[in-house]
Design a protein around this motif. Structure first.
Motif, PDB file in Angstrom:
ATOM      1  N   TRP A 136       0.142  13.988   8.572  1.00 44.66           N
ATOM      2  CA  TRP A 136      -1.084  14.065   7.766  1.00 44.66           C
ATOM      3  C   TRP A 136      -1.326  15.494   7.305  1.00 44.66           C
ATOM      4  O   TRP A 136      -1.680  15.747   6.173  1.00 44.66           O
ATOM      5  N   VAL A 162       1.495   3.773   2.047  1.00 52.15           N
ATOM      6  CA  VAL A 162       1.870   4.566   3.221  1.00 52.15           C
ATOM      7  C   VAL A 162       3.365   4.859   3.203  1.00 52.15           C
ATOM      8  O   VAL A 162       4.183   3.992   2.929  1.00 52.15           O
ATOM      9  N   LYS A 178      -7.695  -1.248   6.882  1.00 53.16           N
ATOM     10  CA  LYS A 178      -8.392   0.017   6.667  1.00 53.16           C
ATOM     11  C   LYS A 178      -8.840  -0.010   5.217  1.00 53.16           C
ATOM     12  O   LYS A 178      -7.995  -0.101   4.332  1.00 53.16           O
ATOM     13  N   ILE A 187       1.476  13.990   4.127  1.00 53.71           N
ATOM     14  CA  ILE A 187       2.277  12.758   4.085  1.00 53.71           C
ATOM     15  C   ILE A 187       1.462  11.621   4.691  1.00 53.71           C
ATOM     16  O   ILE A 187       0.856  11.773   5.753  1.00 53.71           O
ATOM     17  N   SER A 188       1.455  10.465   4.019  1.00 48.94           N
ATOM     18  CA  SER A 188       0.674   9.353   4.555  1.00 48.94           C
ATOM     19  C   SER A 188       1.449   8.681   5.682  1.00 48.94           C
ATOM     20  O   SER A 188       2.654   8.446   5.570  1.00 48.94           O
ATOM     21  N   ALA A 189       0.738   8.365   6.756  1.00 48.97           N
ATOM     22  CA  ALA A 189       1.408   7.814   7.935  1.00 48.97           C
ATOM     23  C   ALA A 189       0.483   6.883   8.700  1.00 48.97           C
ATOM     24  O   ALA A 189      -0.734   7.062   8.705  1.00 48.97           O
ATOM     25  N   GLU A 190       1.088   5.874   9.323  1.00 52.71           N
ATOM     26  CA  GLU A 190       0.352   4.971  10.200  1.00 52.71           C
ATOM     27  C   GLU A 190       1.160   4.745  11.476  1.00 52.71           C
ATOM     28  O   GLU A 190       2.356   5.015  11.535  1.00 52.71           O
ATOM     29  N   PHE A 191       0.460   4.219  12.470  1.00 49.76           N
ATOM     30  CA  PHE A 191       1.131   3.839  13.718  1.00 49.76           C
ATOM     31  C   PHE A 191       0.353   2.667  14.290  1.00 49.76           C
ATOM     32  O   PHE A 191      -0.786   2.418  13.895  1.00 49.76           O
ATOM     33  N   ALA A 231      -6.116   7.494   1.712  1.00 50.97           N
ATOM     34  CA  ALA A 231      -4.803   6.917   1.381  1.00 50.97           C
ATOM     35  C   ALA A 231      -3.741   7.414   2.360  1.00 50.97           C
ATOM     36  O   ALA A 231      -2.838   6.669   2.739  1.00 50.97           O
ATOM     37  N   ARG A 232      -3.853   8.676   2.772  1.00 51.25           N
ATOM     38  CA  ARG A 232      -2.896   9.251   3.717  1.00 51.25           C
ATOM     39  C   ARG A 232      -2.941   8.497   5.048  1.00 51.25           C
ATOM     40  O   ARG A 232      -1.978   8.490   5.802  1.00 51.25           O
ATOM     41  N   LYS A 285       0.835  -1.191   0.000  1.00 47.70           N
ATOM     42  CA  LYS A 285       0.000   0.000   0.000  1.00 47.70           C
ATOM     43  C   LYS A 285       0.865   1.234   0.000  1.00 47.70           C
ATOM     44  O   LYS A 285       2.088   1.149   0.071  1.00 47.70           O
TER      45      LYS A 285
END
Lengths: 486, 486
Positions: free
Chosen positions: A403, A378, B122, A407-411, B59-60, A376
């Protein structure tokens, strides 16, 4: 235009009852309807790439997008698809209007033209259509599948829109990266009809003989001839058709060949068709694509409503490819001047093309399947090392800041995730960059920005400790470096 | 999540037969099915802007797109929508599987999770759904309409994904330019259920009383109370509900209010709900959006499957707006932890939101309708002044060159169009630039590039005569100047 997916003409037999209806009695299987699919992940990225490329080409030519309902009133679809009408999905009679799922995008377009009394338009539509055919998923024949149609409607001078459609076909295949692999075959209904007349086919047999000729790309001549004779032609008549339909080549070559035949040119329909093809050739030269088109006298196309130029884009696979993966037509269309009059007060001449999205998708996917695809999109995984309460709120605040910067980000959505779990999640997701938070670093106003997957001897293997205020800039820098290395 | 469009609960009466079925006997009207619409032109541009903005936000946050078939097996949909099940569109029984059009995007998502045994994801989906409701086009209630759903599925720590969903709601409305106008109301099913229990509502009446409370935003208290009493509550019980549900305000305020009530906090369900809301508040602070959310104890939401946080995004229109254009909910959702288990082997907790695309569209369109919209996106109209054969092939070659450079261009599809007709076509299409070809200029290797619609005293009113080789550059220059002036 609507028929690059040739239906089989057979409606499915009633499906077997009780076929794998869940393992336990009373519990029905969780399944998707036959001949349909879910699109997700890398597939949807390839699909969207096709949509985007095609949409940009259409817009460049001044087209507007049309989006019609998935179902139409049943009488709008009735009588448009000949014997394939039995493949139409009807909605149940629940006490309202009688409706049916759209079978193609051409009839909804013609209905819209008629309803709005639009006189001229370039329109495109990319949408799913429905055919209650026997599905053959491996060969790409689905009950729900995408079509991508571009049509030019309006009274224009001969062959100008037709030439632009051919240019658009070339442009779309170049935009998706298949430009060199596609051949466009073209023919003219007037020439074909005239040829049948000259050969001696009775007027009432022209359409059925035409559909026999249409099989010449799949069957040997002997079998096609046999079909023609079963349909009532004499052997000599069939042979004369066979003699002419074997010719194909550059537009100039075939035009010259036809012009050289006094017998053919004596037929008004052939003569008119040849004049039009001559004009078309000159326009294709202006558009710089005459060498992209092959004039094939055996191209017939199944549908009845074509009245002029017809064409089909074919992709040639290497000769050693298995018959299972051989794919022929990936776009098709032609001129249909008499369809819109069925819906509106007046005729509107049209010419258009339908791209077979699912087939283009299959080819692109085969080509790219060896390429490593990121699971994906991210860019950054925000993680914490130790700290009270897993530094959750700090991770949230950092993600929030990314965000905001687009910028796409996950945690990790855990209060206290372990560090290896966080690295594993980033790796599984193919995330290129991490931000690592530690209690001491945060107290000093610092965060670590680290490109993932660097070699052990890479100078930036351990990432960079930067001021919190410089974090977004550092992320952008490392992301752009990662891209230029990839 | 799926229910921001509240169905009326009434299936349409059988429609009148013969109602305007075409003016002449035997000819059926060319119509679109009731409650459906075609999307075209400026509308589709506004719609696509919403799709693009939402898709980028999703997407972000690491979401993947899912695209499911327009119909599902009928048993997948059965028993999921309570009394609204009668609004489901069935496909006709034509001898195969029994199918029905999707009613929302939540059930197809749950079916997909179950089928693929996906543990966490997600996902977002933007697609049309179908409800055989009585259409009210003026008020935006359609039978075919768009939903835009974002959901987080998986076992995570309490309230972390819930907070992210709320952040996403804020982000999407900011991305479409409605950030300042939207209020998000939030409540918790556990608090509401506990509140009912404390007030003395019998367990078997909780859901029906909940749906009465849900009407408090539309009806005065007296009418809601009347409904509760008709449903079997005593006046005192109803009043106690009324006493609590009248409270709304910041999360902190309402949490403190509940904590201050010993009677409420003695109820386990309320206590648990308040703890969770406390946690949520701290996460919303980390995401910098606590002031965007209002805790409203009267928010109940209709659907049965919610198990935790519920929320609704509302747009406040100026008080003088007519009741016809008053629009309430434009996004809604909540946590549903027990739905996926109906399809798969195990439960997967989920939280999600559904954006009401058609309503957002209506608001954006109203706002932009005074702005002058270009009818379509073509940049250059290629025209000829005099010349043999209208310089058609020369116009084609110029258009061809522009297309190759990625510039959108059109020309008249007439062999010899008159110059005023060409200018009119460019004007009608809102095309900003023209290239004018003349025989003498072409012989000298020149073309004229002219921005359209300049004032009479503008120094470049007559355009610029440039070398054919410099044409594309000059077009780009004039286009970028036109943009900076606009």
């Amino acid at each position: 235009m609507a028929d690059n997916e040739k239906p089989q003409g057979k409606p499915p037999a009633a499906e077997k009852k009780g076929e794998k209806e869940g393992s336990k009695a009373g519990k029905q299987a969780v399944k998707i309807p036959k001949g349909t699919r879910d699109w997700v992940g890398a597939d949807i990225q390839v699909r969207d790439k096709i949509f985007k490329a095609a949409g940009e080409v259409f817009a460049r030519h001044g087209a507007v997008q049309l989006d019609t309902p998935v179902f139409e009133l049943k009488h709008i679809l009735a009588g448009k698809y000949g014997e394939d009408s039995k493949l139409i999905y009807d909605l149940a009679d629940q006490g309202g209007e009688m409706c049916a799922l759209r079978y193609d995008l051409t009839v909804p377009f013609a209905r819209w033209l008629g309803m709005t009394n639009t006189q001229s338009i370039k329109r495109y539509q990319i949408a799913k259509v429905y055919r209650r055919d026997q599905p053959a998923v491996a060969r790409g024949r689905m009950r729900e599948f995408y079509q991508c149609d571009f049509d030019i409607a309006g009274e224009y001078d001969t062959m100008i829109p037709d030439a632009e459609i051919l240019r658009i076909i070339v442009d779309v295949f170049e935009a998706v990266g298949l430009g060199k692999d596609v051949t466009i075959k073209i023919n003219h209904r007037k020439i074909l009809d005239g040829l049948f007349a000259v050969a001696g086919v009775p007027a009432d047999k022209v359409r059925t003989i035409s559909s026999a000729v249409d099989k010449l790309d799949k069957l040997p001549w002997e079998e096609v001839k046999k079909e023609m004779m079963e349909k009532g032609l004499e052997s000599g008549v069939a042979d004369e058709i066979g003699e002419f339909t074997k010719h194909s080549g550059s537009l100039k070559k075939i035009i010259d060949l036809l012009k050289a035949s006094e017998k053919m040119m004596a037929n008004e329909s052939v003569k008119k068709g040849v004049e039009e093809m001559d004009l078309l050739l000159s326009y294709l030269e202006a558009f710089e694509i005459p060498d992209r088109v092959t004039f094939d006298l055996a191209l017939a196309r199944g549908l009845d409503y074509y009245t002029g130029v017809i064409f089909e884009a074919l992709i040639e696979l290497p000769p050693n490819s298995s018959s299972e993966s051989r794919i022929g037509s990936i776009a098709a269309g032609g001129r249909y001047d008499n369809l819109v009059g069925m819906y509106g007060r007046r005729q509107i001449p049209c010419v258009g093309v339908s791209f077979g999205v699912d087939r283009i998708f299959t080819i692109l996917k085969q080509r790219h399947e060896d390429e490593k695809q990121r699971a994906k999109g991210v860019d950054v995984y925000v993680m914490a090392f130790g700290g009270k309460n897993g530094l959750l709120k700090e991770r949230m605040a950092v993600a929030s800041e990314l965000w905001k910067a687009g910028i796409s980000a996950e945690f990790s959505a855990k209060v206290k995730p372990k560090l290896p779990q966080q690295f594993k999640a980033a790796e599984t997701g193919g995330v290129p960059l991490s931000i690592i938070l530690g209690e001491d670093e945060l107290a000093a106003g610092k965060v670590r920005v680290k490109t993932l997957g660097l070699a052990d001897d890479h100078p930036e293997k351990e990432g960079r400790l930067v001021d919190r205020a410089d974090m977004v800039e550092e992320v952008k820098r490392q992301l752009s470096e990662g891209q230029s290395e990839a």
